[in-house]
Design an enzyme around this catalytic site. Structure first.
Site, PDB file in Angstrom:
ATOM      1  N   LYS A 119      64.710 -18.349  -9.583  1.00  0.00           N
ATOM      2  CA  LYS A 119      63.773 -17.543 -10.381  1.00  0.00           C
ATOM      3  C   LYS A 119      64.503 -16.452 -11.148  1.00  0.00           C
ATOM      4  O   LYS A 119      64.364 -16.327 -12.364  1.00  0.00           O
ATOM      5  CB  LYS A 119      62.718 -16.905  -9.456  1.00  0.00           C
ATOM      6  N   ASN A 120      65.275 -15.637 -10.440  1.00  0.00           N
ATOM      7  CA  ASN A 120      65.855 -14.465 -11.083  1.00  0.00           C
ATOM      8  C   ASN A 120      66.906 -14.825 -12.125  1.00  0.00           C
ATOM      9  O   ASN A 120      67.032 -14.146 -13.146  1.00  0.00           O
ATOM     10  CB  ASN A 120      66.437 -13.511 -10.034  1.00  0.00           C
ATOM     11  N   ARG A 145      58.341  -7.432 -14.143  1.00  0.00           N
ATOM     12  CA  ARG A 145      59.372  -6.412 -14.286  1.00  0.00           C
ATOM     13  C   ARG A 145      60.534  -6.914 -15.155  1.00  0.00           C
ATOM     14  O   ARG A 145      61.113  -6.175 -15.935  1.00  0.00           O
ATOM     15  CB  ARG A 145      59.890  -6.032 -12.898  1.00  0.00           C
ATOM     16  N   CYS A 187      56.463  -6.537  -8.874  1.00  0.00           N
ATOM     17  CA  CYS A 187      56.086  -6.255  -7.491  1.00  0.00           C
ATOM     18  C   CYS A 187      56.194  -4.761  -7.198  1.00  0.00           C
ATOM     19  O   CYS A 187      57.127  -4.095  -7.649  1.00  0.00           O
ATOM     20  CB  CYS A 187      56.992  -7.019  -6.541  1.00  0.00           C
ATOM     21  N   ARG A 204      61.794   1.801  -8.673  1.00  0.00           N
ATOM     22  CA  ARG A 204      62.390   0.915  -9.678  1.00  0.00           C
ATOM     23  C   ARG A 204      62.523   1.570 -11.050  1.00  0.00           C
ATOM     24  O   ARG A 204      61.939   1.118 -12.037  1.00  0.00           O
ATOM     25  CB  ARG A 204      61.602  -0.384  -9.772  1.00  0.00           C
ATOM     26  N   PRO A 205      63.292   2.640 -11.149  1.00  0.00           N
ATOM     27  CA  PRO A 205      63.486   3.262 -12.461  1.00  0.00           C
ATOM     28  C   PRO A 205      64.381   2.404 -13.348  1.00  0.00           C
ATOM     29  O   PRO A 205      64.938   1.403 -12.892  1.00  0.00           O
ATOM     30  CB  PRO A 205      64.195   4.567 -12.113  1.00  0.00           C
ATOM     31  N   LEU A 239      69.517   3.398 -15.436  1.00  0.00           N
ATOM     32  CA  LEU A 239      70.843   2.794 -15.624  1.00  0.00           C
ATOM     33  C   LEU A 239      70.855   1.830 -16.809  1.00  0.00           C
ATOM     34  O   LEU A 239      71.859   1.732 -17.530  1.00  0.00           O
ATOM     35  CB  LEU A 239      71.294   2.087 -14.338  1.00  0.00           C
ATOM     36  N   ASP A 264      65.838  -9.281  -0.766  1.00  0.00           N
ATOM     37  CA  ASP A 264      64.798 -10.297  -0.960  1.00  0.00           C
ATOM     38  C   ASP A 264      64.611 -11.204   0.259  1.00  0.00           C
ATOM     39  O   ASP A 264      63.687 -12.016   0.279  1.00  0.00           O
ATOM     40  CB  ASP A 264      65.115 -11.160  -2.197  1.00  0.00           C
ATOM     41  N   ARG A 275      54.249 -16.357  -7.787  1.00  0.00           N
ATOM     42  CA  ARG A 275      55.217 -15.816  -8.753  1.00  0.00           C
ATOM     43  C   ARG A 275      56.599 -16.421  -8.557  1.00  0.00           C
ATOM     44  O   ARG A 275      57.362 -16.533  -9.500  1.00  0.00           O
ATOM     45  CB  ARG A 275      55.351 -14.295  -8.576  1.00  0.00           C
TER      46      ARG A 275
HETATM   47  C1  UD1 Z   1      66.626  -7.728  -9.050  1.00  0.00           C
HETATM   48  C2  UD1 Z   1      65.810  -8.902  -8.603  1.00  0.00           C
HETATM   49  C3  UD1 Z   1      65.084  -8.587  -7.312  1.00  0.00           C
HETATM   50  C4  UD1 Z   1      66.066  -8.108  -6.256  1.00  0.00           C
HETATM   51  C5  UD1 Z   1      66.909  -6.962  -6.800  1.00  0.00           C
HETATM   52  C6  UD1 Z   1      68.003  -6.525  -5.827  1.00  0.00           C
HETATM   53  C7  UD1 Z   1      65.256  -9.930 -10.736  1.00  0.00           C
HETATM   54  C8  UD1 Z   1      64.206 -10.282 -11.705  1.00  0.00           C
HETATM   55  N1  UD1 Z   1      64.867  -9.236  -9.649  1.00  0.00           N
HETATM   56  O1  UD1 Z   1      65.704  -6.675  -9.322  1.00  0.00           O
HETATM   57  O2  UD1 Z   1      64.436  -9.776  -6.856  1.00  0.00           O
HETATM   58  O3  UD1 Z   1      65.365  -7.662  -5.129  1.00  0.00           O
HETATM   59  O4  UD1 Z   1      67.537  -7.360  -8.019  1.00  0.00           O
HETATM   60  O5  UD1 Z   1      68.804  -7.595  -5.484  1.00  0.00           O
HETATM   61  O6  UD1 Z   1      66.414 -10.276 -10.897  1.00  0.00           O
HETATM   62  N2  UD1 Z   1      67.803   1.267  -9.898  1.00  0.00           N
HETATM   63  C9  UD1 Z   1      67.925   2.522 -10.433  1.00  0.00           C
HETATM   64  N3  UD1 Z   1      67.991   2.657 -11.787  1.00  0.00           N
HETATM   65  C10 UD1 Z   1      67.980   1.576 -12.621  1.00  0.00           C
HETATM   66  C11 UD1 Z   1      67.869   0.293 -12.065  1.00  0.00           C
HETATM   67  C12 UD1 Z   1      67.780   0.173 -10.689  1.00  0.00           C
HETATM   68  O7  UD1 Z   1      67.935   3.522  -9.714  1.00  0.00           O
HETATM   69  O8  UD1 Z   1      68.061   1.746 -13.842  1.00  0.00           O
HETATM   70  C13 UD1 Z   1      67.690   1.126  -8.441  1.00  0.00           C
HETATM   71  C14 UD1 Z   1      66.369   0.496  -8.004  1.00  0.00           C
HETATM   72  O9  UD1 Z   1      65.356   1.453  -7.888  1.00  0.00           O
HETATM   73  C15 UD1 Z   1      66.726  -0.102  -6.672  1.00  0.00           C
HETATM   74  C16 UD1 Z   1      68.183  -0.535  -6.874  1.00  0.00           C
HETATM   75  O10 UD1 Z   1      68.659   0.191  -7.994  1.00  0.00           O
HETATM   76  O11 UD1 Z   1      66.684   0.871  -5.670  1.00  0.00           O
HETATM   77  C17 UD1 Z   1      68.361  -2.007  -7.115  1.00  0.00           C
HETATM   78  O12 UD1 Z   1      67.653  -2.399  -8.251  1.00  0.00           O
HETATM   79  P1  UD1 Z   1      68.137  -3.575  -9.199  1.00  0.00           P
HETATM   80  O13 UD1 Z   1      69.398  -4.170  -8.651  1.00  0.00           O
HETATM   81  O14 UD1 Z   1      68.146  -3.078 -10.587  1.00  0.00           O
HETATM   82  O15 UD1 Z   1      66.970  -4.611  -9.015  1.00  0.00           O
HETATM   83  P2  UD1 Z   1      66.177  -5.400 -10.150  1.00  0.00           P
HETATM   84  O16 UD1 Z   1      67.124  -5.832 -11.211  1.00  0.00           O
HETATM   85  O17 UD1 Z   1      64.953  -4.656 -10.520  1.00  0.00           O
END
Ligand code: UD1
Length: 436
Positions: free
Chosen positions: A22-23, A93, A117, A122-123, A126, A306, A398
């Site tokens: 999926k991802n 997302r 979800c 989830r900011p 970055l 996950d 999903r």
């Molecule tokens: C992706 C996956 C999700 C998985 C996650 C971690 C997809 C569509 N989803 O989510 O299934 O659980 O990776 O392996 O690929 N963070 C910040 N600032 C940012 C971005 C992230 O602080 O700009 C924080 C998030 O709040 C979280 C952590 O970084 O605590 C990890 O997030 P991230 O690796 O970005 O996850 P996703 O890409 O949203």
């Protein structure tokens, strides 16, 4: 609106083929809007998140359709006719992954702040930091992120945390930037590597994906890709592995990359589960009693967040005390309350959960609070006494392709049935409390 009913007590036996990731699919679909020629993708699962992403990309003006053989064909020749509408972007997302590709290729992107979800804050700071470093101008207007640039310029980007999404967004944007981009402390997840391989298939020059330093030499334009097959879904595979262990079953998973499953395999073995690895298959067998274990979720190659909820379900009937630390998403323990309704003994304090194994879970009416919580409740239902009725199945749909059919083929008793009227009331309030 329906619910999933799982009648527990059957041990899973047989073979199951794992679908495409999926991802990886979601990120690759976003990258496909940077291709000036036809792209053909294989092994993209026909799940709800992918269907929504296909709708979003179609709304941009791309031609996109599924062939009878199951491949996805995508062609985006010109600039977007319109930007992704809120009613679609809010459902997913990963719609935020269009920001980099659109601003890099067309100089403009407008993405409503995404939903997805409800598993934590989830900011996107970055993502923004990286795109600004490449020269994009960002603003937030009425809930929509607007990015503008004439031509992005390569730069050095250090990520404070190895975010998967931020690494992917910046990597995609950098492919069309002038000069070199270096992403330091990049995410090393297999889905990032798959995306980099796809980008290189389009003519990009990405090196180092899978390590914490990714180097991208920008090119003027990207071509097409006659055939690209997405990697297998390590989380779907992991869910079946945990379900096999939880029901003391014997299951062979086909179409997997065992290396991607190592963090989970190590923990299952520590718990006393037998795991045999072959080239593209894994056999999971659990016969005797299992041992309690401790888990800490970490970025890859650490234990995946996950898979944390499914492991919590498994450990809830393993005698002794298991400790789980959730380091990635702070809201991932909501499932504990649902498991407790089934008789589990779990104490949550902040990012720590202490699981005291009970002899047996009992079937109950529960509801999925996010995608992986839904998967965990299916695992719990499979080992529980009696029937478990799982609401909010939309979350499960999903991310899992043909979940019931695959489970049935392994001998599980699982089916869908319409929600009853009193459950519909609960459903409405559940909808209001979701993150959308
Ligand atoms: C992706 C996956 C999700 C998985 C996650 C971690 C997809 C569509 N989803 O989510 O299934 O659980 O990776 O392996 O690929 N963070 C910040 N600032 C940012 C971005 C992230 O602080 O700009 C924080 C998030 O709040 C979280 C952590 O970084 O605590 C990890 O997030 P991230 O690796 O970005 O996850 P996703 O890409 O949203």
């Amino acid at each position: 609106m329906d619910k999933l009913v799982v009648a527990g007590g059957t041990s899973l036996q047989g073979r199951v083929a794992i679908s495409g990731a999926k991802n990886a699919s979601l990120a690759i679909l976003c990258a496909a809007v940077m291709a000036t020629e036809l792209v053909t993708l294989e092994n993209v699962p026909d799940i709800r998140d992918v269907q929504v992403m296909v709708e979003i990309i179609r709304s941009l003006g791309a031609q996109i359709h599924r062939t009878p053989g199951g491949s996805l064909r995508i062609l985006m020749t010109g600039p977007p006719e319109e930007m992704p509408p809120y009613h679609l972007a809010k459902q997913l997302r990963a719609s935020n992954l269009l920001l980099g590709p659109l601003v890099a290729r067309f100089g403009r992107a407008e993405i409503p702040l995404p939903g997805g979800c409800n598993i934590g804050l989830r900011p996107m700071d970055l993502h923004f930091k990286g795109l600004i470093a490449l020269g994009a101008q960002l603003s937030l207007e009425r809930g929509t992120v607007i990015a503008r640039a004439t031509r992005l310029e390569g730069n050095r980007v250090y990520l404070d945390f190895p975010s998967v999404g931020a690494t992917e967004n910046i990597m995609m944007a950098a492919c069309l930037a002038r000069g070199q981009t270096v992403i330091e402390n990049a995410a090393r997840e297999p889905e990032v590597v798959d995306l980099a391989n796809f980008l290189n298939c389009l003519g990009a020059r990405v090196r180092g994906a899978g390590t914490d330093v990714i180097k991208i030499e920008g090119v003027d334009s990207l071509g097409g890709c006659l055939r690209y097959a997405v990697i297998p879904d390590r989380i779907e595979a992991g869910t079946f592995m945990v379900a096999a262990a939880a029901t003391r079953g014997d299951v062979v998973l086909e179409n997997v990359i065992p290396r991607h499953l190592e963090p989970l395999i190590a923990k299952l073995r520590e718990a006393g589960v037998e795991v045999e690895e072959e080239e593209d298959r894994v056999r999971v067998r659990a016969t005797g009693p299992l041992n309690p274990i401790d888990i800490k979720t970490m970025p890859y190659p650490g234990f995946p967040t996950d898979m944390q909820s499914q492991m919590m379900a498994l450990l809830s009937t393993v005698p002794g005390t298991s400790v789980i630390v959730e380091n990635i998403f702070e809201n991932r323990f909501k499932v504990a309350d649902e498991l407790k309704r089934m008789g589990a003994r779990i104490k949550v304090e902040g990012r720590l959960a202490v699981v005291e194994g009970v002899e047996r879970l009992q079937g109950a009416c529960v509801r999925a609070t996010d995608l992986r919580a839904g998967a965990a409740l299916v695992v719990a239902g499979l080992m529980a006494e009696g029937e478990t009725h799982i609401g909010n199945t939309i979350y499960i749909d999903r991310g899992y392709f043909n979940l019931e059919r695959k489970l049935k083929m392994l001998g599980a008793r699982v089916w869908r049935t319409p929600l009853e009227s009193d459950e519909l009331v609960g459903k409405e309030s559940a909808k209001k409390s979701a993150s959308f």
